[in-house]
Design an enzyme around this catalytic site. Structure first.
Site, mmCIF file in Angstrom:
data_model
loop_
_atom_site.group_PDB
_atom_site.id
_atom_site.type_symbol
_atom_site.label_atom_id
_atom_site.label_comp_id
_atom_site.label_asym_id
_atom_site.label_seq_id
_atom_site.Cartn_x
_atom_site.Cartn_y
_atom_site.Cartn_z
ATOM 1 N N HIS A 15 0.688 7.997 -11.137
ATOM 2 C CA HIS A 15 1.068 9.386 -10.789
ATOM 3 C C HIS A 15 1.717 10.087 -11.988
ATOM 4 O O HIS A 15 2.662 10.852 -11.808
ATOM 5 C CB HIS A 15 2.067 9.416 -9.620
ATOM 6 C CG HIS A 15 1.606 8.787 -8.340
ATOM 7 N ND1 HIS A 15 0.910 9.470 -7.371
ATOM 8 C CD2 HIS A 15 1.753 7.515 -7.863
ATOM 9 C CE1 HIS A 15 0.662 8.660 -6.347
ATOM 10 N NE2 HIS A 15 1.162 7.475 -6.633
ATOM 11 N N GLU B 277 -2.849 11.552 -11.889
ATOM 12 C CA GLU B 277 -3.528 11.443 -10.594
ATOM 13 C C GLU B 277 -5.016 11.759 -10.741
ATOM 14 O O GLU B 277 -5.397 12.633 -11.516
ATOM 15 C CB GLU B 277 -2.860 12.377 -9.572
ATOM 16 C CG GLU B 277 -1.451 11.880 -9.220
ATOM 17 C CD GLU B 277 -0.805 12.652 -8.063
ATOM 18 O OE1 GLU B 277 -1.268 13.766 -7.746
ATOM 19 O OE2 GLU B 277 0.161 12.117 -7.485
ATOM 20 N N SER C 206 -1.761 2.868 -7.355
ATOM 21 C CA SER C 206 -0.339 3.219 -7.364
ATOM 22 C C SER C 206 0.521 1.951 -7.531
ATOM 23 O O SER C 206 0.415 1.295 -8.557
ATOM 24 C CB SER C 206 -0.006 4.012 -6.102
ATOM 25 O OG SER C 206 1.232 4.668 -6.230
ATOM 26 N N ALA C 207 1.326 1.572 -6.548
ATOM 27 C CA ALA C 207 2.113 0.346 -6.663
ATOM 28 C C ALA C 207 1.229 -0.865 -6.981
ATOM 29 O O ALA C 207 1.637 -1.759 -7.722
ATOM 30 C CB ALA C 207 2.891 0.096 -5.363
ATOM 31 N N GLY D 131 2.339 2.452 -2.151
ATOM 32 C CA GLY D 131 3.481 2.605 -1.254
ATOM 33 C C GLY D 131 4.728 2.421 -2.094
ATOM 34 O O GLY D 131 4.845 3.007 -3.165
#
Lengths: 237, 237
Positions: free
Chosen positions: B160, B195, B123-124, B91
């Site tokens: 990413h 990714e 991700s985060a 997020g």
């Protein structure tokens, strides 16, 4: 005297030469009475302040303006106070904000520009005209000790506004990122300023210049596409 | 017990379903002894923690794991201490870091994971495993009061990771952004994690999993492309 800002999305369009697209607007904006501007090169990271200054001097010399750089002054606050116009270049917004915070220049620059000294900023330099740097696209390579910026205007600019991700990439789009910003900061407008466009601010009048619309975001509303020439003053509310 | 991390670039590949690409690796990583994980939903911005939890519960239930969320505990430090595995979702990295700093969870989580509790982040959540959040791609929608993260590993991840800008866009490429980071932070490796790929860390052993190479950056060196399966342990130096 009225506040005068020229806030440019980007220095250089794809395939074009450095600072070419906004050159006429820069000359119109500064006019013929100003002969010298004070440049801020602090967004430079992978090249030197001197190299940055030289590049900007070349372009501004063609338009008839001399450029001094803040990094060559022993007394930066005095240099700001004595300047005829301020020019803040792009690069990394975090490094720019860090340096400006370290030199304690926010208040003196704010006072100077709010009382009529013209301000030109592109990319990171346009972002710094806003309340905070929170709508930057840059990588946070250093902690600036606070996200506050010059706050000349009450809205945020997202420079280099971009509509789509490259195909096959699933990371957040720019619109999704800005939607996160307005969710956390519901009282701010965000102007997504596409490359090749700029905002001319004259006190409370805001004009979009360029060949593409701007995309304007506000919490709880659908994004608005505003064409160059249409009324943008509502973002000053 | 050894540190065990599964650090995933992204939850969802373009066109794929939520958390589908890493599902086998998640099951392998957690194994059959762990039945329950503690989830961190704090990177959510435009949707609720409850909605985020539900989405993750559905996927983890298919793999045979129960999911509790940290936001439902009155005593979050105690919840961390009693957990069998930690899962930190993606997020907005800034909101995630802000909440973790506000709850003062960095030290307790670091101690827990360094002593052997498995950690999964995407991700985060992968970015938070690094010394700082300085290689995030996210918009800084809130000031997290410090850029420090869990610091399980000594290198930075750029989730990413992306090779090109969309055509006609002149903003900095991801590589240029990371070059700014290593210029300011020359002692850190940055792993550009494309990714669909992830890092499996077992104490000091680092393995790249997925179908695409990772791109590794260090100041003063050319970027290195490392294929899945090749030796990546040098980033732990």
């Amino acid at each position: 005297m009225a506040m005068k800002l020229l806030l440019i999305s980007n220095s250089t369009n794809a395939g074009d030469s450095y600072l070419n697209h906004p050159r006429e607007q820069i000359a119109d904006f500064l006019g013929r009475e100003i002969r010298k501007v004070l440049f801020f090169p602090y967004a430079a990271v992978t090249f030197s302040y001197d190299d940055y200054l030289k590049k900007v001097q070349e372009r501004f010399a063609e338009l008839g303006y001399q450029v001094d750089s803040i990094h060559n002054f022993n007394l930066p606050k005095k240099a700001v106070k004595q300047s005829d116009a301020i020019v803040v270049g792009g690069g990394n917004t975090w490094m720019l904000a860090k340096k400006i915070h370290e030199l304690d220049l926010v208040d003196v620059l704010r006072e100077k520009v709010l009382t009529g000294t013209p301000y030109i900023g592109w990319s990171a330099g346009a972002n710094m005209a806003c309340p905070t740097i929170m709508t930057t696209n840059d990588m946070p390579v250093a902690d600036p000790r606070g996200f506050h910026a010059f706050h000349f205007v009450p809205f945020q600019i997202n420079p280099h506004y971009l509509d789509a991700n490259p195909e096959g990439h699933a990371g957040e789009t720019r619109q999704q990122r800005i939607e996160e910003y307005i969710t956390v900061n519901p009282d701010r407008y965000v102007v997504g300023l596409r490359e090749g466009t700029m905002l001319l601010v004259n006190n409370n009048r805001v004009e979009l210049i360029g060949k593409r619309p701007a995309r304007i975001f506000r919490f709880g509303k659908d994004p608005i596409e505003t064409e160059p020439g249409s009324d943008l003053n509502f973002v000053m509310e």
